[in-house]
Design a protein around this motif. Structure first.
Motif, short mmCIF file in Angstrom:
data_model
loop_
_atom_site.label_atom_id
_atom_site.label_comp_id
_atom_site.label_asym_id
_atom_site.label_seq_id
_atom_site.Cartn_x
_atom_site.Cartn_y
_atom_site.Cartn_z
N TYR A 113 0.85 -1.19 0.00
CA TYR A 113 0.00 0.00 0.00
C TYR A 113 0.88 1.24 0.00
O TYR A 113 0.93 1.98 1.00
N PRO A 141 -3.46 1.05 -2.45
CA PRO A 141 -3.11 -0.34 -2.78
C PRO A 141 -2.32 -0.43 -4.09
O PRO A 141 -2.70 0.15 -5.10
N ALA A 154 -7.45 -3.02 3.25
CA ALA A 154 -6.75 -1.83 2.76
C ALA A 154 -6.88 -0.64 3.71
O ALA A 154 -5.96 0.17 3.82
#
Length: 545
Positions: A162, A167, A232
């Motif tokens: 990330y 991402p 995420a």
């Protein structure tokens, strides 16, 4: 030794007489939870006797990358244990990348040291994920490891998964394809960028929601992909068991690293190296003009590995090499340095200026705002950079720079050759209409014919409420671009791009606060980038004499 092995040695530049070895295959190594992992031992023929051992733990198969490295080292006289990690190539359990490597690695190390063919001294080797398996045990091993060869890897992967909070979509999709299909079609074949796979991958990463892209890629759900996209928004918390960047450098073994300016782990690997060196560990690093697993890096990696093992396991003399050896691109030369960052580098600011100019004269007195609209339905594309599969490295950026959603700032022709060697940064003052968005900054080298070739770049995902602000409420984005070693030739110009995406390398921002994994609705974002005396947006470049 077979013809193929002789050819490999010749191609890699090993002309020493090879040692004879035998292999003990399908050894079963018990884990503390009852799972058994398979391993292969490369050893000298004849009766077993205690010897130092090189350990390599890999998810790519004992007879793929494992054979390549295991047999190469065995021909140099080393005893080598190659193990398939949990859930791969016959080893028991489920492969959950990164999450089991500490416990499994330490169990394997304890088992190895208890064997009659081990004298207790253990070194580790291997690139990429195999390097991660080394970091997963080195800070915790007691007794410690004798040495590490940790190439194109890092102590923590969150900042690579990330980057800047966005991402790393395309690289992760490439790796998921490999691990999701490798046991059906072969570990090497699974990583090849075939035209059919490239089209399938493009369709998968363009689809929404991202959570289901693994099925489009591999034909079946992949647990790691779901872990990657589902977490995420809380990456550091979820991946904490796989993060080893809190290591005590003074307790670490000697570490040798090889990487490339175009490797996706470069940024974090240099952080690790600097921490090791600052903490008193023995460490050295080699950086070439290579991508991840670049064929051009194989011979250097092999010789660094064999030399490091020979020094630390066999007591060979130190070769006297500098701790840092880097290749300066377009200067066509290697440079030795005492440390990283380079102590002779001079940080130099180039400011954004009105009319799309880039100036080394300081911020203009006039304050200017440049605006653009980013549309997630047509995300700003990017090409080249530190990619697992082509196109990588440098490419002409003019098609992207011609778009309405990209700001471009260009400097004057340089009077002399200028070497950039070290850390690169940027400070951008901006607003978005929602407080959301991504900020992608890329530095380019523009030649006299107008070609704009990328040198380095960086990404930052805005987090409303957690960003620094100027007195007037403008967000101040400070981001690190990847370090570089690069000569900009006389007559060339520096150029800076600013955009709201670099797709599909990074997952697009949807323009909403919906989770990355499940978002299907998109909304445009309006950007205002400010520069001038009150908002001195700039890039910080490492001039090196």
């Amino acid at each position: 030794m077979g013809i193929a092995a002789r050819l490999v040695d010749r191609q890699l530049g090993f002309d020493d007489p090879p040692s004879v070895y035998v292999t003990d295959d399908s050894l079963r190594v018990p884990m503390s939870d009852g799972v058994e992992l398979l391993a292969t031992l490369y050893r000298a023929p004849g009766p077993l006797r205690p010897r130092p051992t090189v350990m390599m733990r890999t998810p790519y198969g004992r007879h793929g990358l494992g054979t390549m490295i295991g047999s190469l080292l065995a021909r140099r006289g080393f005893q080598v244990l190659v193990q398939s990690t949990r859930g791969t190539f016959g080893s028991g359990g489920q492969f959950r990348p990164f999450l089991h490597e500490r416990s499994d690695g330490l169990d394997t190390l304890a088992w190895l040291r208890a064997q009659e063919w081990s004298d207790g001294r253990v070194s580790t080797v291997g690139p990429s994920y195999v390097g991660h398996t080394q970091w997963a045990i080195a800070p915790y091993a007691d007794p410690g490891l004798v040495s590490m060869n940790a190439d194109i890897t890092a102590s923590e992967f969150t900042s690579t998964f990330y980057p800047g909070g966005a991402p790393g979509l395309l690289n992760l999709a490439s790796w998921v394809n490999q691990i999701g299909r490798q046991e059906r079609i072969g570990a090497v074949t699974g990583f090849l960028a075939t035209p059919i796979f490239s089209r399938r991958k493009r369709r998968a990463v363009e689809s929404l929601p991202l959570q289901a892209a693994d099925v489009a890629l591999t034909g079946a759900p992949v647990v790691f992909w779901r872990d990657f996209v589902d977490n995420a928004e809380r990456a550091r918390e979820f991946w904490a068991p796989a993060e080893h960047d809190g290591f005590d450098a003074a307790a670490m073994p000697p570490v040798s690293m090889v990487t490339g300016w175009w490797d996706l782990f470069l940024d974090r690997q240099l952080v690790d190296f600097a921490a090791l060196q600052a903490g008193g560990a023995t460490a050295r690093i080699t950086i070439g003009a290579w991508t991840h697993g670049d064929r051009g890096s194989i011979a250097t990696t092999a010789h660094e590995m064999v030399g490091w093992l020979d020094r630390h396991l066999n007591g060979a003399p130190d070769d006297g090499r500098a701790p840092v050896r880097v290749y300066v691109q377009h200067a066509d030369r290697w440079t030795d340095l005492p440390s990283w960052p380079p102590p002779a580098a001079v940080p130099t600011r180039w400011h954004l200026a009105a009319g799309g100019r880039l100036s080394a004269d300081g911020p203009a007195t006039e304050d200017v705002a440049d605006r653009f609209v980013y549309d997630p339905a047509d995300p700003t594309p990017t090409v080249g950079g530190p990619m697992l599969q082509p196109p990588s490295k440098q490419h002409d950026n003019r098609p992207t720079e011609a778009r309405d959603d990209v700001l471009v700032f260009t400097g004057p022709p340089l009077a002399t050759d200028t070497d950039l060697l070290g850390e690169v940064g940027a400070v951008v003052y901006l607003r978005t209409d929602s407080g959301l968005g991504d900020v992608f900054v890329r530095l380019c080298d523009v030649d006299p014919d107008g070609r704009s070739l990328n040198i380095t770049d960086g990404m930052h995902r805005l987090r409303p409420g957690s960003e620094a602000e100027a007195p007037d409420g403008t967000v101040v984005v400070r981001l690190a671009l990847s370090p570089t070693g690069y000569r900009v030739r006389a007559g060339h110009r520096l150029r800076v791009q600013i955009a709201g995406a670099a797709f599909p390398r990074f997952a697009r921002h949807h323009g909403t606060e919906d989770p990355v994994a499940s978002a299907t609705t998109v909304r445009p974002i309006r950007y205002e980038v400010r520069h001038g005396a009150d908002h001195p947006s700039h890039v910080l470049l490492p001039y090196h004499p």
